[in-house]
Design a protein around this motif. Structure first.
Motif, PDB file in Angstrom:
ATOM      1  N   CYS A 161       0.868  -1.186   0.000  1.00 61.29           N
ATOM      2  CA  CYS A 161       0.000   0.000   0.000  1.00 61.29           C
ATOM      3  C   CYS A 161       0.903   1.233   0.000  1.00 61.29           C
ATOM      4  O   CYS A 161       2.132   1.117   0.015  1.00 61.29           O
ATOM      5  N   GLY A 162       0.300   2.393  -0.032  1.00 61.37           N
ATOM      6  CA  GLY A 162       1.085   3.610   0.045  1.00 61.37           C
ATOM      7  C   GLY A 162       1.690   3.751   1.438  1.00 61.37           C
ATOM      8  O   GLY A 162       1.034   3.464   2.439  1.00 61.37           O
ATOM      9  N   ALA A 163       2.952   4.177   1.480  1.00 62.96           N
ATOM     10  CA  ALA A 163       3.622   4.417   2.765  1.00 62.96           C
ATOM     11  C   ALA A 163       3.599   5.911   3.066  1.00 62.96           C
ATOM     12  O   ALA A 163       3.327   6.733   2.178  1.00 62.96           O
ATOM     13  N   SER A 164       3.940   6.238   4.291  1.00 62.96           N
ATOM     14  CA  SER A 164       4.075   7.648   4.670  1.00 62.96           C
ATOM     15  C   SER A 164       4.945   8.372   3.630  1.00 62.96           C
ATOM     16  O   SER A 164       6.002   7.866   3.248  1.00 62.96           O
ATOM     17  N   GLY A 165       4.494   9.490   3.127  1.00 62.16           N
ATOM     18  CA  GLY A 165       5.228  10.219   2.075  1.00 62.16           C
ATOM     19  C   GLY A 165       4.691   9.919   0.684  1.00 62.16           C
ATOM     20  O   GLY A 165       5.068  10.577  -0.286  1.00 62.16           O
ATOM     21  N   ASN A 166       3.794   8.929   0.581  1.00 64.96           N
ATOM     22  CA  ASN A 166       3.217   8.590  -0.726  1.00 64.96           C
ATOM     23  C   ASN A 166       2.436   9.785  -1.285  1.00 64.96           C
ATOM     24  O   ASN A 166       1.682  10.434  -0.548  1.00 64.96           O
ATOM     25  N   VAL A 167       2.614  10.040  -2.544  1.00 63.91           N
ATOM     26  CA  VAL A 167       1.975  11.173  -3.251  1.00 63.91           C
ATOM     27  C   VAL A 167       1.923  12.447  -2.387  1.00 63.91           C
ATOM     28  O   VAL A 167       0.944  13.197  -2.427  1.00 63.91           O
ATOM     29  N   ALA A 168       3.007  12.669  -1.638  1.00 60.35           N
ATOM     30  CA  ALA A 168       3.001  13.773  -0.659  1.00 60.35           C
ATOM     31  C   ALA A 168       2.857  15.127  -1.339  1.00 60.35           C
ATOM     32  O   ALA A 168       2.165  16.016  -0.833  1.00 60.35           O
ATOM     33  N   ARG A 169       3.524  15.277  -2.488  1.00 62.46           N
ATOM     34  CA  ARG A 169       3.440  16.591  -3.150  1.00 62.46           C
ATOM     35  C   ARG A 169       2.032  16.830  -3.694  1.00 62.46           C
ATOM     36  O   ARG A 169       1.501  17.931  -3.630  1.00 62.46           O
ATOM     37  N   ILE A 170       1.431  15.758  -4.206  1.00 59.60           N
ATOM     38  CA  ILE A 170       0.074  15.889  -4.748  1.00 59.60           C
ATOM     39  C   ILE A 170      -0.906  16.191  -3.613  1.00 59.60           C
ATOM     40  O   ILE A 170      -1.753  17.089  -3.714  1.00 59.60           O
ATOM     41  N   GLU A 171      -0.745  15.455  -2.511  1.00 60.23           N
ATOM     42  CA  GLU A 171      -1.655  15.646  -1.368  1.00 60.23           C
ATOM     43  C   GLU A 171      -1.524  17.064  -0.819  1.00 60.23           C
ATOM     44  O   GLU A 171      -2.538  17.730  -0.530  1.00 60.23           O
ATOM     45  N   ALA A 172      -0.286  17.566  -0.723  1.00 59.98           N
ATOM     46  CA  ALA A 172      -0.079  18.920  -0.174  1.00 59.98           C
ATOM     47  C   ALA A 172      -0.708  19.967  -1.101  1.00 59.98           C
ATOM     48  O   ALA A 172      -1.354  20.919  -0.633  1.00 59.98           O
ATOM     49  N   ALA A 173      -0.548  19.791  -2.407  1.00 59.94           N
ATOM     50  CA  ALA A 173      -1.100  20.770  -3.360  1.00 59.94           C
ATOM     51  C   ALA A 173      -2.630  20.750  -3.324  1.00 59.94           C
ATOM     52  O   ALA A 173      -3.292  21.789  -3.410  1.00 59.94           O
TER      53      ALA A 173
ATOM     54  N   CYS B  29      -4.497  19.814  -0.705  1.00 56.47           N
ATOM     55  CA  CYS B  29      -4.947  20.405   0.568  1.00 56.47           C
ATOM     56  C   CYS B  29      -4.840  21.926   0.497  1.00 56.47           C
ATOM     57  O   CYS B  29      -5.728  22.649   0.983  1.00 56.47           O
ATOM     58  N   ALA B  30      -3.776  22.435  -0.146  1.00 57.11           N
ATOM     59  CA  ALA B  30      -3.596  23.889  -0.252  1.00 57.11           C
ATOM     60  C   ALA B  30      -4.698  24.499  -1.124  1.00 57.11           C
ATOM     61  O   ALA B  30      -5.247  25.553  -0.790  1.00 57.11           O
ATOM     62  N   ALA B  31      -5.044  23.822  -2.220  1.00 58.96           N
ATOM     63  CA  ALA B  31      -6.091  24.346  -3.115  1.00 58.96           C
ATOM     64  C   ALA B  31      -7.440  24.378  -2.379  1.00 58.96           C
ATOM     65  O   ALA B  31      -8.227  25.320  -2.539  1.00 58.96           O
ATOM     66  N   LEU B  32      -7.676  23.373  -1.543  1.00 55.33           N
ATOM     67  CA  LEU B  32      -8.933  23.346  -0.775  1.00 55.33           C
ATOM     68  C   LEU B  32      -8.914  24.447   0.296  1.00 55.33           C
ATOM     69  O   LEU B  32      -9.919  25.132   0.507  1.00 55.33           O
TER      70      LEU B  32
ATOM     71  N   ASP C 129     -11.332  22.477   4.873  1.00 55.73           N
ATOM     72  CA  ASP C 129     -10.327  21.684   5.581  1.00 55.73           C
ATOM     73  C   ASP C 129     -10.340  20.272   4.985  1.00 55.73           C
ATOM     74  O   ASP C 129     -11.368  19.586   5.027  1.00 55.73           O
ATOM     75  N   ALA C 130      -9.194  19.837   4.444  1.00 56.91           N
ATOM     76  CA  ALA C 130      -9.145  18.533   3.761  1.00 56.91           C
ATOM     77  C   ALA C 130      -9.175  17.358   4.743  1.00 56.91           C
ATOM     78  O   ALA C 130      -9.566  16.241   4.368  1.00 56.91           O
ATOM     79  N   ASP C 131      -8.766  17.584   5.977  1.00 58.42           N
ATOM     80  CA  ASP C 131      -8.611  16.460   6.919  1.00 58.42           C
ATOM     81  C   ASP C 131      -9.847  15.555   7.024  1.00 58.42           C
ATOM     82  O   ASP C 131      -9.737  14.335   6.902  1.00 58.42           O
ATOM     83  N   PRO C 132     -11.020  16.139   7.265  1.00 61.23           N
ATOM     84  CA  PRO C 132     -12.187  15.254   7.444  1.00 61.23           C
ATOM     85  C   PRO C 132     -12.599  14.489   6.182  1.00 61.23           C
ATOM     86  O   PRO C 132     -13.316  13.502   6.281  1.00 61.23           O
ATOM     87  N   VAL C 133     -12.166  14.957   5.020  1.00 58.17           N
ATOM     88  CA  VAL C 133     -12.593  14.264   3.782  1.00 58.17           C
ATOM     89  C   VAL C 133     -11.476  13.440   3.151  1.00 58.17           C
ATOM     90  O   VAL C 133     -11.698  12.723   2.176  1.00 58.17           O
TER      91      VAL C 133
END
Ligand code: BEZ
Length: 253
Positions: free
Chosen positions: A129-141, A143-146, A152-156
């Motif tokens: 499965c994905g490990a910590s750091g997986n698609v980190a740049r995509i996830e950060a971008a 979350c920033a766009a949201l 807040d991206a956390d609950p979704v």
């Protein structure tokens, strides 16, 4: 509140066929033997489950998505719509296999408890499965766009990318013996653009927004990552990091 990811098998085949293709090393680690009874946890459209069948195994695939289970059944696979957090099996399987699915299962302790119960004594659990750091740049971008829209991206956020230490402890906590655990950075070229990948895998993030804004967000994320993830000649690369492990249910309690 968690939005359920919709799995359109055609869209999945277009944007995510590589997921099964890159899963063969997990099958190798499983080393399936003819006649073994194997549970494929999060079998999706059954592309990899079918490989286990070709090894001569008796395979049951489970997935929370009725669309994906339908696609797996069309391959002749014994696939069932089951929530992995509530597995109903007891001492039935020689092995539980899972590729690119555990990161969709946020209540890992419930999943691992069910996997442990599903296995026969001495049975193995082999997964990636994905490990910590997986698609980190995509996830950060994303979350920033949201955040720019006051969301807040956390609950979704439907993704769970554990560290190896975290997952090892969870496995041990359920009674498993961890045989191996590897973190594998694997930047992965995408078959289409990043917006297509986001539409396939990140639907839950944009669920709180009106439909008219969803595509706009994905295009915005894509543009914000063009300098980092696009090679300028047609290929987008996702910053994948895998957690691949093998664990065993002890022969004696
Ligand atoms: C993955 O396979 O690593 C993955 C799948 C869905 C979302 C993010 C990552």
């Amino acid at each position: 509140m968690n939005h359920r990811q919709a799995w359109d098998p055609d869209r999945y085949a277009r944007n995510a066929r590589f997921v099964a293709e890159l899963g063969m090393p997990v099958v190798d680690l499983l080393a399936p033997k003819p006649g073994e009874k194997i549970l494929d946890l999060g079998c999706g459209d059954g592309a990899l489950t079918e490989k286990l069948v070709h090894f001569g195994c008796r395979v049951v695939g489970v997935d929370a998505s009725a669309e994906q289970v339908r696609a797996a059944r069309a391959r002749g696979i014994d696939a069932r719509v089951i929530d992995a957090h509530q597995l109903p099996f007891r001492n039935q399987f020689d092995a539980v296999f899972s590729n690119a699915a555990l990161h969709w299962m946020r209540r890992a302790d419930e999943v691992l408890a069910g996997v442990f119960l599903a296995l026969k004594a001495g049975g193995r659990f082999v997964a990636e499965c994905g490990a910590s750091g997986n698609v980190a740049r995509i996830e950060a971008a994303l979350c920033a766009a949201l955040a720019r829209r006051g969301v807040d991206a956390d609950p979704v956020n439907p993704w769970y990318f554990p560290t190896p230490d975290e997952y090892r402890l969870k496995l041990i906590g359920q009674g498993f013996r961890v045989v191996r655990m590897d973190v594998i950075p694997r930047p992965t070229a995408l078959p289409g653009d990043l917006a297509g990948w986001l539409e396939t895998f990140a639907e839950a993030f944009v669920a709180p927004l009106p439909p008219s804004q969803r595509r706009e967000i994905f295009l915005e994320v894509q543009e914000s990552l063009r300098g980092e993830l696009y090679d300028g000649s047609g290929t987008w690369t996702a910053d994948y990091v895998r957690l691949r492990f093998a664990a065993e249910k002890p022969k004696t309690p």
